[in-house]
Design an enzyme around this catalytic site. Structure first.
Site, PDB file in Angstrom:
ATOM      1  N   HIS A  20      11.437 -11.619  -5.367  1.00  0.00           N
ATOM      2  CA  HIS A  20      10.853 -12.954  -5.234  1.00  0.00           C
ATOM      3  C   HIS A  20      11.475 -13.673  -4.058  1.00  0.00           C
ATOM      4  CE1 HIS A  20      14.430 -13.292  -7.778  1.00  0.00           C
ATOM      5  NE2 HIS A  20      14.598 -14.504  -7.272  1.00  0.00           N
ATOM      6  N   CYS A  40      21.047 -19.248  -9.396  1.00  0.00           N
ATOM      7  CA  CYS A  40      21.004 -18.076  -8.524  1.00  0.00           C
ATOM      8  C   CYS A  40      20.598 -18.536  -7.128  1.00  0.00           C
ATOM      9  CB  CYS A  40      20.026 -17.029  -9.059  1.00  0.00           C
ATOM     10  SG  CYS A  40      18.300 -17.549  -9.055  1.00  0.00           S
TER      11      CYS A  40
END
Length: 728
Positions: free
Chosen positions: A65, A231
């Site tokens: 992603h 993250c």
């Protein structure tokens, strides 16, 4: 917004044999639908994200992603591989691959919808249903949540609403996972609501506890944990870690409330919830924001993947620390057993070497020093501009200040700027130590930096003092301390011992040798002339344009400002400062000129950035060229370096001098040989502009750039060659 996933974005027979091939196959489907405008540029962004941390997860899942300027709307593509594809998961290849594409400027609601998929992937019923889906339509509908199965995970879907990120209702009795703040909120108006669903509490006296004597057993309630997950991209792993921790907490009978610090923003946990918690889990690969809120609690600090793969172990670990009374003091670098002991280290990648960490520590000090340089230097420059270069001999404005005299105001500006400049070395040293050891490093760092000034060790002394201070504090923090003394360690013991050690080393051991080295370097610079000076100017120009505000740029800038951070800088130091500022102005000015001369080579967003780059470049803000370098680094950065080297060399050859460390064209009156100085800048700008135009003109259009479907082309661009990839 159109559906995030359709049957056209599903490949149930994905034949790719590598993660790169899988990403390309799924991305091509996005290109065909006009969701991605530049295949190679988008894949470069996917690869850059993958390089930060592998996106494979236990359970046969790969979830590449990224956020990219080449994505027109949030999109999800799904592939199912019979052979499996290695995405770096510990348990082997992935057979379920989800490619998530988010626009660079995606709003919070879009990112929240994407993050809800990450939570669903932690639901075994959901992944099992995908493995048995008979056709693409069924798989797409399943991901959208159009075929409820009663599990609470699949039925939510990824497009139902922003609130779909809330935790499924299947929480065990007394668990706190129903709090809306477990997932990201769509706007600040919702406010923190964690305090309402955490479960029974014993009233306002249920505050922070620092030891096992006041544990949950005595209160007759489950163990409580608050957690923070984050993250690098903030789209997938952040929310998967949260879901995993919450699920493990339900299974263990532990109340878990998670603050997800993702791309959609975050809502802070209610202070009452944090106060009532018995332990804290930090699962992150970027620094935890506002970490001090959790001080005084047993803490487990780890990477985000650990929370996804072994959440039960983390919960057991924090319960064990609570039972032993291991707590984190306010501002301390972390309890024993934690990983990533400082904010700077937590921002790095797992497994970074000491060379990389050293660079980041030094950058921490330089970044805090730069505002003092800018403020103090410009005040000094204004003092010179108003009162002339003899203003440095004016008496103190405390003894003599006449409101109606310009010289008095000039002296005031000069003296205030001098005070600001006096902080440069202490701030540099203090925040290098902070980067190494967190807040306890500030006191010895500032003390060591001040001593460096006292012994005339200058800039080099500040670097040494900062590194020594951080190392001393880190060494002290590794010593096992009785529980009774932990509360006073960061406030009394660490500052006392570390300041004494650093003071001894700076005054007695290394201060004089560093001062001698500093003097030798200054004398060498003062003696530079002719070809040597020109070569130095070219080197500094290359450094200023290499990373446009990054570490290399800052090293060159700090080197120049250190030379003029004295009451009476040498002529060579002022030449170096002039060369550095001139070279730093070249990249943004060149990009602005290039977008004006050959606008069709740039997309609409870049042409708009070009208008702003005129002002940024004229103000000596090299970062104005970053959007262009990020979009096309192999053409923009080398071109900028050539122009910067030429400007730096010409500035030194022309003998231009500068007393101000910042200001761009606005401090031209303070520059020695101003006309030739401007010629040097103009030469570098023209060379960089010409190179960028030539290199972009030779570029072949990216695959699929002509017919992309809706959103696939820039309607204002006259030809397909205006398409701009992220990387060559």
């Amino acid at each position: 917004m159109s559906e995030m996933i359709t049957a056209d974005l599903v490949d149930l027979d994905l034949s790719a044999d590598s993660k790169e091939a899988a990403a390309r196959a799924l991305a091509e489907r996005m290109v065909a639908l006009g969701r991605v405008t530049d295949l190679d540029g988008f894949l470069a962004d996917v690869a850059a994200r993958e390089a930060q941390m592998p996106t494979g997860l236990d359970g046969g899942i790969g979830i590449p992603h990224c956020r990219s300027e080449h994505v027109t709307e949030p999109t999800l593509a799904f592939g199912r591989s019979a052979a499996g594809i290695d995405f770096g998961a510990a348990d082997g290849p992935a057979d379920l691959i989800f490619l998530i594409a988010a626009p660079a400027g995606a709003d919070d609601a879009h990112l929240t919808i994407l993050s809800s998929l990450a939570r669903q992937l932690m639901n075994a019923e959901f992944t099992d249903a995908l493995r048995s889906a008979a056709d693409a339509d069924a798989a797409a509908a399943l991901i959208r949540g159009e075929e409820p199965d009663g599990t609470g995970g699949v039925s939510e879907g990824i497009e139902d609403s922003v609130d779909s990120v809330a935790v499924p209702a299947a929480a065990s009795a007394g668990a706190a996972t129903g709090s809306p703040d477990v997932g990201p909120q769509s706007g600040p108006e919702e406010g923190p609501r964690n305090g309402t669903d955490v479960g029974p509490r014993n009233g306002p006296d249920d505050g922070p506890r620092n030891g096992p004597d006041d544990g949950p057993a005595e209160r007759g309630r489950p163990f409580r944990v608050v957690a923070v997950t984050s993250c690098p991209t903030g789209i997938a792993h952040t929310y998967m870690a949260a879901e995993s921790l919450e699920k493990a907490g339900r299974e263990a009978g532990v109340e878990v409330v998670v603050e997800t610090q993702g791309s959609a923003g975050f809502t802070r946990l209610d202070p009452a919830v944090i106060g009532a918690a018995d332990g804290v889990i930090f699962a992150h690969d970027v620094p935890v924001r506002d970490k001090d809120r959790f001080a005084g609690k047993p803490t487990v600090d780890t990477g985000v993947k650990a929370a996804i793969n072994r959440p039960g172990e983390l919960i057991d670990e924090v319960r064990g620390k609570a039972a032993r009374g291991e707590v984190t003091a306010a501002g301390a670098a972390g309890a024993a057993g934690s990983s990533g002991t400082t904010p700077v280290e937590r921002g790095g990648k797992p497994g970074e070497g000491y060379g990389t960490k050293l660079r980041v520590w030094l950058m921490s000090g330089v970044s805090y020093m730069v505002p003092f340089v800018a403020a103090g230097g410009l005040l000094i420059a204004l003092g010179f501009a108003i009162g002339g270069y003899e203003i440095n001999k004016a008496p103190s404005v405390m003894d003599h200040f006449v409101w109606s005299q310009a010289d008095s105001w000039a002296a005031l500006l000069f003296q205030v700027g001098g005070v600001a400049f006096a902080f440069l070395v202490p701030v540099l040293a203090g925040y290098i130590a902070y980067g190494m050891a967190d807040r306890p490093g500030l006191v010895p760092g500032f003390v060591g930096g001040s001593i460096a000034l006292t012994v005339n060790a200058g800039f080099l002394g500040g670097l040494a003092a900062g590194l020594i201070s951080g190392a001393v504090v880190m060494a002290i923090q590794r010593v096992r301390i009785p529980a009774a003394l932990r509360g006073i360690m960061p406030v009394v013991v660490i500052p006392l011992i570390s300041s004494a050690v650093v003071g001894f080393l700076m005054f007695v051991v290394i201060g004089k040798p560093i001062a001698s080295a500093q003097k030798a370097m200054t004398d060498w610079l003062s003696g530079l002339s002719g070809a040597n000076a020109v070569l130095l100017g070219a080197l500094l120009g290359l450094m200023m344009c290499f990373d446009l505000g990054g570490p290399v740029n800052k090293v060159a800038y700090a080197f120049a400002t250190a030379g003029i951070a004295v009451a009476d800088p040498s002529d060579s130091a002022m030449k170096i400062m002039a060369a550095v500022m001139a070279a730093g102005m070249v990249p943004p000015l060149a990009m602005a000129l290039a977008t004006t001369v050959r606008g069709k080579l740039f997309n609409a967003a870049e042409r708009e950035n070009g208008k702003a780059a005129w002002v940024l470049g004229a103000s000596f803000i090299s970062e104005g060229a970053i959007p262009f370098a990020a979009a096309d680094p192999l053409r923009v950065i080398p071109s900028s370096m050539v122009g910067g080297a030429l400007t730096g060399a010409l500035s030194m050859a022309f003998g231009a001098t500068l007393r101000a460390p910042h200001g761009g064209i606005f401090v031209v009156p303070l520059i020695g040989n101003p006309l030739l100085y401007l010629v040097a800048i103009a030469a570098g700008v023209c060379v960089t502009t010409a190179l960028v135009i030539v290199l972009k003109g030779l570029r072949k259009p990216a695959p699929g750039a002509v017919s992309q479907g809706p959103g696939g082309t820039d309607p204002s661009a006259p030809s397909p060659e205006a398409k701009q990839p992220v990387a060559a």
